[in-house]
Design a protein around this motif. Structure first.
Motif, PDB file in Angstrom:
ATOM      1  N   GLY A 112      11.004 -33.358 -25.155  1.00 26.54           N
ATOM      2  CA  GLY A 112      10.625 -32.335 -24.185  1.00 26.54           C
ATOM      3  C   GLY A 112      10.636 -30.953 -24.800  1.00 26.54           C
ATOM      4  N   TYR A 113      10.055 -29.995 -24.061  1.00 25.19           N
ATOM      5  CA  TYR A 113      10.001 -28.610 -24.519  1.00 25.19           C
ATOM      6  C   TYR A 113      11.320 -27.902 -24.237  1.00 25.19           C
ATOM      7  CZ  TYR A 113       4.995 -29.512 -24.689  1.00 25.19           C
ATOM      8  OH  TYR A 113       3.769 -30.043 -24.986  1.00 25.19           O
ATOM      9  N   GLY A 114      11.479 -26.705 -24.820  1.00 19.64           N
ATOM     10  CA  GLY A 114      12.711 -25.961 -24.628  1.00 19.64           C
ATOM     11  C   GLY A 114      12.512 -24.474 -24.821  1.00 19.64           C
ATOM     12  N   SER A 115      13.572 -23.720 -24.648  1.00 21.55           N
ATOM     13  CA  SER A 115      13.565 -22.278 -24.919  1.00 21.55           C
ATOM     14  C   SER A 115      14.997 -21.816 -25.115  1.00 21.55           C
ATOM     15  CB  SER A 115      12.874 -21.499 -23.781  1.00 21.55           C
ATOM     16  OG  SER A 115      13.410 -21.845 -22.525  1.00 21.55           O
ATOM     17  N   ILE A 116      15.139 -20.633 -25.699  1.00 18.46           N
ATOM     18  CA  ILE A 116      16.459 -20.079 -26.006  1.00 18.46           C
ATOM     19  C   ILE A 116      16.535 -18.652 -25.498  1.00 18.46           C
ATOM     20  CG2 ILE A 116      15.707 -19.392 -28.331  1.00 18.46           C
ATOM     21  CD1 ILE A 116      18.602 -19.871 -29.269  1.00 18.46           C
ATOM     22  N   VAL A 117      17.693 -18.292 -24.970  1.00 21.61           N
ATOM     23  CA  VAL A 117      17.955 -16.959 -24.439  1.00 21.61           C
ATOM     24  C   VAL A 117      19.275 -16.472 -25.023  1.00 21.61           C
ATOM     25  CG1 VAL A 117      18.624 -15.690 -22.360  1.00 21.61           C
ATOM     26  CG2 VAL A 117      16.656 -17.226 -22.296  1.00 21.61           C
ATOM     27  N   CYS A 118      19.317 -15.203 -25.406  1.00 20.79           N
ATOM     28  CA  CYS A 118      20.573 -14.558 -25.796  1.00 20.79           C
ATOM     29  C   CYS A 118      20.908 -13.540 -24.712  1.00 20.79           C
ATOM     30  CB  CYS A 118      20.437 -13.875 -27.154  1.00 20.79           C
ATOM     31  SG  CYS A 118      21.922 -12.983 -27.672  1.00 20.79           S
ATOM     32  N   ASP A 119      21.909 -13.847 -23.913  1.00 19.20           N
ATOM     33  CA  ASP A 119      22.310 -12.963 -22.812  1.00 19.20           C
ATOM     34  C   ASP A 119      23.542 -12.185 -23.254  1.00 19.20           C
ATOM     35  OD1 ASP A 119      22.985 -11.722 -20.444  1.00 19.20           O
ATOM     36  OD2 ASP A 119      22.418 -13.441 -19.203  1.00 19.20           O
ATOM     37  N   LYS A 120      23.338 -10.915 -23.569  1.00 17.84           N
ATOM     38  CA  LYS A 120      24.425 -10.111 -24.142  1.00 17.84           C
ATOM     39  C   LYS A 120      25.448  -9.674 -23.099  1.00 17.84           C
ATOM     40  CE  LYS A 120      21.725  -8.576 -28.107  1.00 17.84           C
ATOM     41  NZ  LYS A 120      21.234  -7.442 -28.933  1.00 17.84           N
ATOM     42  N   LYS A 121      25.092  -9.744 -21.819  1.00 25.48           N
ATOM     43  CA  LYS A 121      26.053  -9.323 -20.794  1.00 25.48           C
ATOM     44  C   LYS A 121      27.276 -10.244 -20.769  1.00 25.48           C
ATOM     45  CE  LYS A 121      22.892  -6.705 -17.860  1.00 25.48           C
ATOM     46  NZ  LYS A 121      22.281  -6.540 -16.518  1.00 25.48           N
ATOM     47  N   PRO A 122      27.097 -11.573 -20.653  1.00 22.48           N
ATOM     48  CA  PRO A 122      28.268 -12.443 -20.803  1.00 22.48           C
ATOM     49  C   PRO A 122      28.560 -12.805 -22.247  1.00 22.48           C
ATOM     50  CG  PRO A 122      26.397 -13.740 -20.082  1.00 22.48           C
ATOM     51  CD  PRO A 122      25.922 -12.306 -20.152  1.00 22.48           C
ATOM     52  N   GLY A 123      27.636 -12.465 -23.175  1.00 20.41           N
ATOM     53  CA  GLY A 123      27.839 -12.779 -24.582  1.00 20.41           C
ATOM     54  C   GLY A 123      27.662 -14.243 -24.902  1.00 20.41           C
ATOM     55  N   VAL A 124      26.578 -14.850 -24.386  1.00 23.36           N
ATOM     56  CA  VAL A 124      26.331 -16.271 -24.625  1.00 23.36           C
ATOM     57  C   VAL A 124      24.870 -16.495 -24.993  1.00 23.36           C
ATOM     58  CG1 VAL A 124      28.140 -17.043 -23.057  1.00 23.36           C
ATOM     59  CG2 VAL A 124      25.800 -16.776 -22.201  1.00 23.36           C
ATOM     60  N   TYR A 125      24.651 -17.607 -25.680  1.00 21.29           N
ATOM     61  CA  TYR A 125      23.305 -18.137 -25.890  1.00 21.29           C
ATOM     62  C   TYR A 125      23.107 -19.271 -24.882  1.00 21.29           C
ATOM     63  CZ  TYR A 125      23.986 -15.888 -30.445  1.00 21.29           C
ATOM     64  OH  TYR A 125      24.254 -14.980 -31.459  1.00 21.29           O
ATOM     65  N   ARG A 126      21.901 -19.347 -24.324  1.00 18.15           N
ATOM     66  CA  ARG A 126      21.571 -20.436 -23.408  1.00 18.15           C
ATOM     67  C   ARG A 126      20.336 -21.153 -23.936  1.00 18.15           C
ATOM     68  NH1 ARG A 126      23.236 -16.742 -18.652  1.00 18.15           N
ATOM     69  NH2 ARG A 126      25.330 -17.522 -18.221  1.00 18.15           N
ATOM     70  N   LEU A 127      20.461 -22.465 -24.067  1.00 18.40           N
ATOM     71  CA  LEU A 127      19.352 -23.303 -24.503  1.00 18.40           C
ATOM     72  C   LEU A 127      18.892 -24.144 -23.320  1.00 18.40           C
ATOM     73  CD1 LEU A 127      20.643 -22.457 -27.235  1.00 18.40           C
ATOM     74  CD2 LEU A 127      20.041 -24.723 -28.085  1.00 18.40           C
ATOM     75  N   TYR A 128      17.606 -24.078 -23.046  1.00 21.67           N
ATOM     76  CA  TYR A 128      17.004 -24.841 -21.958  1.00 21.67           C
ATOM     77  C   TYR A 128      16.101 -25.913 -22.565  1.00 21.67           C
ATOM     78  CZ  TYR A 128      18.589 -20.943 -19.083  1.00 21.67           C
ATOM     79  OH  TYR A 128      19.368 -20.001 -18.452  1.00 21.67           O
ATOM     80  N   TYR A 129      16.156 -27.112 -22.017  1.00 21.55           N
ATOM     81  CA  TYR A 129      15.321 -28.169 -22.567  1.00 21.55           C
ATOM     82  C   TYR A 129      14.993 -29.198 -21.491  1.00 21.55           C
ATOM     83  CZ  TYR A 129      19.863 -30.542 -23.060  1.00 21.55           C
ATOM     84  OH  TYR A 129      21.092 -31.080 -22.834  1.00 21.55           O
TER      85      TYR A 129
END
Length: 466
Positions: free
Chosen positions: A39-56
């Motif tokens: 499947g497809y995916g995407s990546i986000v770097c959210d600096k407010k909580p200081g986390v990376y989020r990977l969606y797939y």
């Protein structure tokens, strides 16, 4: 809007002279792996909580792997990950989903945006409906649960690839990279100011004759793009299919990534034309294809992290994929996605392998005192100068007047001179000169505008303003 200049050494248009130098290309390197299904995916770097989020996406079944649900995992270091969390089912399955973090939206409920095709189970049963599986938007405040009410329609045509939405600060609009029609494997863009009214698509990239060969036909399966302080990086999916395959859909093939770039987000240019990351030998993940899902700047600002679909199974029909996955699973061959990384803006560099090599730009106008150089002088040194158009050094800004950069490596070095400040030359027509002594220059960044003969608006909008 402030003009940004980011010259990445990909070509020589903004470089007038570079004696005794060579151009080098650099590839991202493996960092970690993530076990998941197709499947497809995407990546986000959210600096407010200081986390990376990977969606797939996770296929509902291998026999019907085009119908999927969307999951998310979190990490603070991209090595260890949380347990998967279901974030969207799509009223009957999703396909081609990407997630975009948008801190510009005044509505906090729309901070995270979801983009792709929904309601797939019912639509895939009807051959005509398959051509009209709309690309829609959904929203979330925290990126952990999305809502799509099916009123935010982007396109009424099937776009069965990664539907990549991003914000374009040059034209202050949203852009969608997608397929303009079913199985039209070229890169098209649609634009919108308000996410409701979207332009007609136009093609920004299509395969050129350079990709022709006796055995393969190159199609462009999809592309993801991100804006990084003056430049858009695009990660292009070059789909290598077989010329002798008589299936009109060309379902047999492999995907290889290529780096492209743009100053305005509408017109993209090729870099080396070569594969950015070579497929490894079997049975390593990626041996049958490498699909870029996205790229983010690291939390510390030192690296770019690339989220890649590293395939052990080539592109094929649902039935063929199901058989292949069953076979390699029985052989304990790993199926995984991967994180790769590269130092910020270091895909390319101009190297001075000896002493006295130089990189000299066309004349520009500096708007702010924020000139920054990305360079590696770990085994040598670099010096800097600002000159007139005829290479006469500005008083106090010659190579001898600068503070050398020696035996060091920096992605954001601010050149300095002993007795003068860049603020003294703002608004003037100057060349930026870098002397490389066993050193490599990767990038020049600044708030600046072209000033070849007359001042222009920006590198993205070249209209003369003087």
């Amino acid at each position: 809007m402030e003009s940004r200049m980011k010259l990445n050494m990909f070509d020589d248009y903004w470089i007038d002279f570079r004696p005794d130098t060579i151009r080098r290309w650099f590839a991202p390197t493996p960092f970690s792996r993530i076990k998941k299904t197709l499947g497809y995916g995407s990546i986000v770097c959210d600096k407010k909580p200081g986390v990376y989020r990977l969606y797939y996406e996770v296929a509902v079944s291998l026999e019907n792997n085009g119908v999927r649900n969307l999951y998310m995992i979190e990490s603070t270091d991209l090595k260890s990950f949380s347990e998967p969390q279901l974030v969207y089912e799509g009223d009957g399955g999703v396909h081609g989903m990407t997630v975009f973090l948008d801190d510009r939206d005044p509505d906090p409920k729309r901070r995270y945006k979801l983009c792709g095709m929904t309601r797939l189970i019912s639509r895939r049963k009807d051959p005509e409906a398959r051509k009209r599986m709309e690309v829609e938007l959904g929203f979330s405040a925290d990126g952990k649960a999305f809502v799509c009410d099916h009123t935010w329609l982007i396109t009424a045509h099937t776009s069965d690839s990664d539907n990549n939405i991003f914000y374009n600060p040059i034209f202050e609009e949203y852009n969608l990279l997608h397929r303009s029609a079913y199985v039209d494997r070229r890169i098209a863009v649609k634009t919108s100011k308000d996410l409701k009214q979207w332009s007609d698509p136009h093609i920004v990239l299509q395969p050129s004759p350079v990709y022709g060969s006796d055995g393969f036909q190159t199609q462009q399966y999809g592309m993801v793009a991100n804006y990084f302080d003056g430049i858009f990086y695009g990660l292009l999916w070059q789909y290598r299919t077989i010329m002798t395959n008589t299936d009109w859909r060309k379902m047999a093939g492999v995907i290889e990534p290529e780096l492209v770039y743009s100053y305005d987000g509408h017109e993209f240019l090729h870099t080396s034309g070569k594969t950015l990351i070579e497929r490894p030998e079997a049975p390593q993940p990626g041996c049958a294809g490498i699909c870029p899902f996205g790229m983010v700047e690291s939390l510390d600002g030192e690296y770019y992290y690339l989220y890649l679909g590293t395939k052990s199974v080539p592109h094929a029909t649902d039935k063929e994929v199901a058989v292949l996955v069953k076979n390699i699973t029985e052989q304990n061959i790993p199926i995984a996605d991967s994180i790769y990384r590269i130092r910020k803006d270091r895909f390319c560099g101009i190297e001075g392998p000896g002493a006295g090599a130089q990189v000299i730009t066309k004349t520009v106008c500096l708007d702010k005192d924020d000139l920054s150089l990305n360079l590696n002088a770990s085994c040598g040194s670099a010096r800097f100068a600002l000159t007139e158009y005829d290479l006469t050094p500005l008083p106090g800004f010659s190579y001898d007047d600068c503070i050398p950069f020696a035996f060091a490596d920096a992605a954001d070095h601010r050149p300095q001179w002993k007795e003068h400040q860049i603020s003294e030359v703002l608004g003037k027509r100057v060349r930026i000169c870098v002397e490389l002594n066993s050193a490599t220059l990767h990038c020049i960044s600044a708030a600046a505008r072209p000033y070849i003969v007359e001042i222009q608006k920006s590198f993205a909008e070249p209209i003369a303003v003087s």
